[in-house]
Scaffold this motif. Structure first.
Motif, PDB file in Angstrom:
ATOM      1  N   THR A 130       3.619  -2.839 -57.063  1.00 46.61           N
ATOM      2  CA  THR A 130       4.568  -2.491 -55.997  1.00 46.61           C
ATOM      3  C   THR A 130       4.919  -1.009 -56.073  1.00 46.61           C
ATOM      4  O   THR A 130       4.973  -0.312 -55.048  1.00 46.61           O
ATOM      5  N   LEU A 131       5.115  -0.525 -57.282  1.00 46.74           N
ATOM      6  CA  LEU A 131       5.385   0.901 -57.476  1.00 46.74           C
ATOM      7  C   LEU A 131       4.184   1.739 -57.025  1.00 46.74           C
ATOM      8  O   LEU A 131       4.341   2.745 -56.318  1.00 46.74           O
TER       9      LEU A 131
ATOM     10  N   ASP B 169       2.828  -1.619 -62.450  1.00 51.18           N
ATOM     11  CA  ASP B 169       3.520  -2.343 -61.375  1.00 51.18           C
ATOM     12  C   ASP B 169       2.892  -1.975 -60.025  1.00 51.18           C
ATOM     13  O   ASP B 169       3.020  -0.852 -59.547  1.00 51.18           O
TER      14      ASP B 169
END
Lengths: 164, 568
Positions: B460-461, B458
């Motif tokens: 965004t993570l 991910d």
């Protein structure tokens, strides 16, 4: 054991000192432990076999009376003899014969000459043509060495003089 | 493609960013291939024993691995041109299984080469002025450099001309080809160390002196492997004309005094530590003072002549390129995210350097297919003067891209699976080939790196976590540089099972440090879980703009150890 000079087999007038026996009269190569004994001889040319862990510098005082210094390869991968030979020429300005002995490959021959070695003891039954070919392999080198090589006029390059 | 968009230099001009071979260089390579052919023949005839042949084979870049021969091709100072990249693609296609593997020393390895194919593969390389010389063996290896050399806004001096000089000087060096152990040199011209200078046998940081002539800070005796050590600065002010002389002096001391009785104690770092840095420095200075310096002098005219063989990019005026990029970023958040992570500031207005990630989610770090290699060659021709760089983090850089064409480049990369926006993030993993290929490995590096890459896929993570260097080595030889990672993972053999040890707090940059072992080794899956918990702790405890490394340095080992081992 064939002795090579400039890619050719030449006669070897030197003998090695035999442990426990007197040095005799002719040209003789002694280990550094018998250097003073050799220097004490009345006449005859003297050579010294430098061990891989001995610095060329230890011969400085005796060098003027030596005709030959031999450097030894206990195994071909142990490259200390290259630096010993180079130090004999560059630091001690030794003008006599520098001989490489021990386990040496033809692939190292050009390197030896460029480090100041003059003669090489090749293995028994060595194919001399392979050793000679090793000197013809390359026509240029790309770094300074202590051999008298002419610059090509570009960058670090210098011509290698093919022997033979 | 239209001629307007083509920024390739014309074919007569020297290649941008690297030294142009002439006939003498090409003849030399041919002679070298003939020499190797002769050595292979003498091995077959029995004139050379296997013990004698092995070091000669290694000095031609040919390793015998677990399943096949591996050919390691040199990419001097990490820079190659599009024509060379296409030759690498051809080797991947014709002699390997359709891919190549970029290494931490800016080289590329092919893992499935047949011994009988190697002369033909070397011929393909030679046609593109490439070779595999001295990519292995106890000699001076390929010289590595900054992947943003000649482009970075923070650079003081392009180090690649000096890297080329060192490449030439070290090639078939008569005195230093049978050293106690391998010898690695890295050179940078930026105060921001991107070459891990302090983790090399010799690391050089170049800068212009008061009169404009280059000066070098010389680090010696750094290294990873079994005994990770940060190098010591031998001197800060080495003039250019003494560069070769001083390096000769260091190598002579090493060749004379380096240990030869134990290969694990044979690197120069062990000698520097055994003598102590001061005694080592005295020996080098004594040799330097005694040697015939005129013979080794690197005359400025030599540097100029070699430098003239390098092509220079012809930058166009800025002409609003910066504004075009700003507008494109504002309009496209995905593109903007990629620009934030995968680019580096350029010294020329309107230009930018691009890092192409070879670390897609779940992928094998550093691997590229023949089609991707060909595409990178095409994109280099279209967008970056035909020049390509390999990074020591196993990615690829296009150094000189116009900002108003960046979005177009990104789209092309993304369409080919080369658009991952993760540079310097946790999934930008360095991993060695590990037990899948390597005869030395204790554990497989690739599967755990793929699992970690999936765990943190991910983006965004990853962006939330920020800069985090995670490196994996499959054994103590540390080819994956785990000691120099914020989170390092080391594969070990635990009673016949593969297991992994975690180290924390390493860095390969100007704040170089060696990572500390966290605790006992764990299984592959437990290690992946442990990394998650380490990251969670960091996210919970970080202050301000702290990176993982900063938080670790502030909190110390105990808190991180608890979160991994207390839970178990």
């Amino acid at each position: 054991m064939p002795l090579l000079e400039n890619g050719r087999a030449v006669a070897d007038r030197w003998t090695y000192a035999v442990e426990g026996q007197p040095l005799g009269e002719g040209p003789v190569i002694v280990p550094s432990s018998r250097l003073s004994e050799g220097l004490g001889r009345a006449g005859g040319e003297l050579g010294v076999l430098l061990a891989p862990d001995e610095a060329a510098e230890t011969l400085r005082a005796a060098l003027a009376r030596l005709s030959l210094v031999a450097v030894r390869f206990p195994i071909f991968r142990d490259g200390r003899a290259f630096s010993q030979a180079r130090a004999l020429r560059e630091h001690l300005h030794f003008k006599g014969e520098v001989r490489a002995v021990g386990h040496i490959l033809p692939d190292q021959y050009e390197f030896l000459l460029r480090c100041g070695v003059t003669t090489v003891e090749a293995p028994e039954n060595a194919d001399i043509s392979v050793w000679n070919a090793a000197l013809q392999r390359f026509s240029v080198a790309m770094q300074p060495s202590i051999a008298p090589e002419k610059a090509t006029g570009f960058g670090l390059r210098r011509f290698l003089d093919a022997a033979g | 493609m239209s001629t307007e968009t083509l920024v390739r230099q014309d074919s007569a001009a020297p290649p941008v960013g690297r030294y142009a071979y002439d006939q003498v260089d090409r003849d030399f390579l041919r002679d070298r291939i003939e020499q190797f052919r002769d050595q292979v023949g003498r091995r077959i005839s029995g004139a050379l024993t296997e013990d004698e042949f092995k070091p000669l084979r290694l000095m031609n870049g040919l390793y015998l691995q677990l399943h096949a021969y591996m050919l390691r091709v040199a990419v001097p100072y990490g820079t190659l041109d599009s024509r060379q990249m296409r030759a690498l693609a051809r080797i991947a296609r014709e002699f390997d299984r359709g891919y190549g593997h970029f290494t931490t020393r800016q080289n590329i390895q092919f893992n499935w080469i047949k011994l009988e194919d190697t002369p033909a593969a070397l011929e393909v390389l030679a046609e593109a002025d490439m070779h595999a010389i001295q990519t292995s063996g106890n000699c001076i290896r390929n010289v590595t450099s900054d992947e943003f050399a000649g482009a970075a806004a923070d650079e003081l001096l392009d180090p690649r001309i000096h890297a080329e000089i060192l490449r030439q000087w070290s090639t078939l060096h008569p005195e230093f080809t049978f050293l106690p152990r391998k010898f690695k040199i890295a050179i940078s011209g930026s105060p921001n160390d991107r070459v891990a200078a302090r983790f090399h046998d010799i690391g050089l940081i170049a800068r212009p002196g008061d009169n404009g002539a280059p000066l070098f800070e010389v680090f010696v005796g750094g290294g990873l492997g079994r005994t990770p050590i940060v190098g010591v600065s031998l001197r800060d002010d080495l003039p250019e004309e003494d560069l070769i002389a001083y390096l000769e002096a260091i190598l002579r001391v090493y060749n004379e005094y380096g240990r030869r009785d134990n290969i694990y104690k044979a690197r120069i770092k062990i000698l520097v530590q055994a003598l102590g840095p001061d005694v080592f420095r005295q020996k080098v200075e004594a040799e330097f003072a005694a040697m015939d310096r005129a013979r080794y002098r690197l005359h400025p005219s030599i540097v100029t002549a070699i430098g003239e063989r390098f092509g220079a990019p012809h930058f166009e005026p800025e002409a609003g390129a910066t504004a075009v990029l700003a507008a494109a970023r504002a309009a496209d958040r995905t593109f903007d995210g990629w620009v934030r992570t995968n680019t580096h500031p350029h010294r020329a207005p309107g230009y930018i350097s691009v890092v192409v990630s070879l670390k897609p989610a779940g992928g094998i770090p550093g691997d590229a297919t023949d089609a991707q290699l060909d595409l990178l060659a095409d994109l280099a021709d279209e967008f970056s003067f035909g020049e390509i760089r390999v990074t020591h983090l196993q990615n690829v850089v296009l150094g000189h891209v116009r900002q108003d064409r960046l979005q177009e480049l990104w789209r092309r990369l993304d369409a080919a699976g080369l658009g991952t926006a993760n540079i310097n993030f946790i999934s930008d993993i360095i991993a060695c080939p590990g037990l899948d290929y390597c005869a030395l490995a204790n554990a497989r590096s690739i599967p755990i790196s793929q699992k970690l890459s999936q765990r943190f896929a991910d983006i965004t993570l990853q962006r939330e976590i920020g800069e985090l260097r995670l490196n994996i080595s499959g054994c103590i030889n540390a080819c994956g540089h785990h000691h120099a990672a914020h989170i390092g993972i080391l594969g070990v053999d635990k009673r016949g099972e593969e297991a992994f040890q975690i180290t924390l707090g390493g860095s390969g940059e100007q704040d170089a440090s060696v990572g500390q072992i966290l605790g006992p080794a764990m299984t592959e899956d437990d290690t992946v879980d442990a990394v998650s918990r380490l990251v969670d702790l960091y996210l919970a405890r970080r202050e301000g703009s702290e990176r993982f490394l900063d938080t670790f340095r502030r909190l110390g080992t105990a808190a991180f150890k608890d979160v991994v081992y207390a839970a178990a």
